[in-house]
Design a protein around this motif. Structure first.
Motif, PDB file in Angstrom:
ATOM      1  N   TRP A   1      25.205 -21.821  -8.555  1.00 45.75           N
ATOM      2  CA  TRP A   1      24.107 -21.053  -9.265  1.00 45.75           C
ATOM      3  C   TRP A   1      22.674 -21.691  -8.902  1.00 45.75           C
ATOM      4  O   TRP A   1      22.822 -22.991  -9.225  1.00 45.75           O
ATOM      5  CB  TRP A   1      24.587 -21.253 -10.592  1.00 45.75           C
TER       6      TRP A   1
ATOM      7  N   ALA B   1      18.858 -22.073  -9.671  1.00 45.81           N
ATOM      8  CA  ALA B   1      17.662 -21.172 -10.497  1.00 45.81           C
ATOM      9  C   ALA B   1      16.336 -20.967  -9.953  1.00 45.81           C
ATOM     10  O   ALA B   1      16.133 -21.770  -8.935  1.00 45.81           O
ATOM     11  CB  ALA B   1      17.341 -22.597 -11.492  1.00 45.81           C
TER      12      ALA B   1
ATOM     13  N   THR C   1      13.514 -18.153 -16.552  1.00 47.15           N
ATOM     14  CA  THR C   1      14.386 -18.964 -15.735  1.00 47.15           C
ATOM     15  C   THR C   1      15.803 -18.135 -15.622  1.00 47.15           C
ATOM     16  O   THR C   1      16.241 -17.701 -16.640  1.00 47.15           O
ATOM     17  CB  THR C   1      14.825 -20.485 -16.105  1.00 47.15           C
TER      18      THR C   1
ATOM     19  N   ARG D   1      19.672 -17.957 -13.127  1.00 44.43           N
ATOM     20  CA  ARG D   1      20.366 -18.589 -12.057  1.00 44.43           C
ATOM     21  C   ARG D   1      21.096 -17.557 -11.387  1.00 44.43           C
ATOM     22  O   ARG D   1      21.662 -16.875 -12.057  1.00 44.43           O
ATOM     23  CB  ARG D   1      21.364 -19.713 -12.474  1.00 44.43           C
TER      24      ARG D   1
ATOM     25  N   ARG E   1      23.880 -16.385  -8.184  1.00 47.48           N
ATOM     26  CA  ARG E   1      24.975 -16.832  -7.273  1.00 47.48           C
ATOM     27  C   ARG E   1      25.268 -15.739  -6.324  1.00 47.48           C
ATOM     28  O   ARG E   1      25.222 -14.653  -6.664  1.00 47.48           O
ATOM     29  CB  ARG E   1      26.209 -17.302  -7.766  1.00 47.48           C
TER      30      ARG E   1
END
Length: 494
Positions: A157, A159, A167, A169, A171
């Motif tokens: 992940w 950020a 923010t 994250r 993937r």
């Protein structure tokens, strides 16, 4: 996980590691044996008999056991936590073992593929010598950097902060994929296996009947390097006849797989589409055709015509015109009402016909004979001269047909349709969403028409003569495939 559909009899004992082929290629009665690979383990069996697509050669396979083949959604894939850097190291090592001179699996695959498919043995040999060109560390890393904004997203992940200070994250999550492999070139199997490894997917490769051997040969090579490697254990390769609802009604479900990677003809892609829906998507490398556009500069003199005819022939004969990137229609800028210009165009056609009849790395001087439907159509055109003209024979040595509009048959088996056009802009009307590659001569005129070609649906514009040459990191069929393969997931802190 238990699936209630019928399963196989217990598979044969897997072959022991080692480079010697672990079972005879031919059982009795001349039937070829095609093993399956189930989560990295080679399985032999003679349970089901099929016929190859091109020549109707019989081959036998194990029966598919769904309980063995399918990884439950409760399990992460074996390669889930393997760093991409380690996967690159592994692929580079695999490429070093894919040496036709030393690898008996590739040698066996070469002999068997030559029996079941139309591709000449010499072209298969040349294809098997290519992995070292695209499975280099530099090529793989460049491709990942071009495809993904941040390749670290393949490992975990990452950020990001938006302009409002929020923010998230992100993937590139490892997917579960079914790959419907293409059968027109062994390189497709090698590329698909490498792509599947890079995205850490759980994979089932559907073997093509025109070449059910190459993918298994690569996976067996990987097993000799390390039979327990997580990348290998994430891969299975099996055969069933395309369209078999008993198999596809089970496999093509969102509860088991995320996406199907579809290579193949129109009928095969249309068959897959009916299974797609929420949670199960198609990434389609649709059936494509290609063309070329040539400016009047090519007709300036005999030397130029010879050079351009060679460039056009090199593209048109790729895999004996069985490759998507091989042009079938070539529009040539020429005033068809000017007798002198038309005569020069006819001279170009004659020179092109000569260059079609040449042995090349991925082409045969004499390929498969012209199909009957093309022969019948061309025979009818012979009565329409001089508006239509024909050069060549029906013996696979090459055929050139000049016509005022694109012919209404599908040129194949080294058949090229030449169409005179008043301008390169006019030629763009022959392109559509099924047009993959357009070769242009002279190359400096690409800028005149590339926007019009892209608007029509074209995905690639190249210099004439370089259709088989690609820049690393380019999109393919209008997308970055690895970007489409993964599942993009966000952990949002907003």
């Amino acid at each position: 996980m238990t699936i209630t559909e019928p399963t196989a009899t217990p598979p044969a004992t897997p072959p022991s590691p080692g480079l010697a082929p672990s079972a005879p290629a031919k059982p009795g009665k001349g039937k070829l044996r095609v093993p399956h690979v189930i989560r990295g383990r080679v399985v032999w069996g003679d349970d089901v008999e099929y016929l190859s697509r091109d020549f109707g050669v019989p081959f036998v396979t194990p029966r598919i056991d769904f309980n063995e083949l399918i990884t439950p959604r409760t399990e992460q894939g074996p390669a889930f936590d393997v760093p991409v850097s380690d996967i690159i190291d592994y692929l580079v090592e695999v490429a070093q073992h894919l040496d036709l001179e030393k690898n008996p699996y590739l040698q066996e695959s070469l002999e068997l593929t030559a029996q079941v498919g139309q591709m000449p043995r010499r072209m298969i040999e040349n294809t098997f010598r290519r992995p070292g060109q695209f499975l280099t560390r530099q090529a793989i890393q460049f491709r990942l950097e071009t495809t993904f904004r941040d390749p670290r997203m393949l490992d975990g992940w990452v950020a990001h902060t938006d302009p409002h200070g929020r923010t998230t994250r992100i993937r590139a999550f490892p997917p579960r994929l079914v790959h419907m492999l293409a059968g027109n070139s062994p390189s497709a199997a090698m590329t698909s296996i490498a792509d599947a490894a890079l995205v850490k997917a759980i994979n089932v490769f559907k073997l093509p009947s025109a070449d059910p051997f190459t993918a298994v040969a690569v996976l067996r090579t990987m097993a000799d390097i390390d039979p327990d490697h997580p990348v290998l254990r994430s891969m299975s390769a099996v055969y069933w006849r395309g369209g078999d609802a008993k198999i596809e009604n089970v496999l093509y479900r969102a509860q088991y797989f995320d996406k199907i990677i579809g290579w193949g003809g129109g009928a095969a892609i249309n068959n897959i589409i009916k299974y797609t829906g929420p949670g199960f998507h198609l990434v389609a490398f649709d059936p494509k055709v290609s063309m070329a556009v040539i400016g009047r500069e090519a007709l300036a003199d005999d030397e130029t015509m010879r050079r351009v005819a060679e460039l056009a022939a090199a593209d048109a004969t790729a895999y004996n015109q069985d490759a998507c990137l091989a042009p079938r229609h070539i529009a040539v800028e020429c005033d068809a009402d000017d007798a002198d210009e038309l005569a020069r165009l006819d001279r170009f056609c004659a020179l092109l016909r000569e260059r079609l009849n040449v042995d090349r790395e991925f082409a045969s001087a004499i390929g498969p004979a012209t199909p009957s439907e093309i022969r019948e159509a061309v025979d009818g055109m012979r009565f329409l001269e001089p508006e239509y003209r024909i050069w060549g024979e029906y013996d696979g040595s090459g055929l050139v047909v000049r016509s005022p509009e694109p012919v209404d048959f599908h040129p194949t088996n080294k058949t090229v349709n030449i169409i005179p056009v008043a301008s390169l802009t006019e030629a763009t009307r022959f392109a559509n969403v099924a047009t993959q590659t357009v070769g242009v001569y002279p190359p400096e005129r690409k800028a005149e028409i590339r926007d019009l070609l892209a608007t029509a649906g074209v995905q690639r514009v190249v210099r004439l003569g370089s259709a088989m040459t690609g820049t690393m990191g380019n999109p393919h069929d209008g997308m970055y495939p690895l970007h489409r393969f993964v599942n993009w997931v966000a952990d949002d802190d907003a």
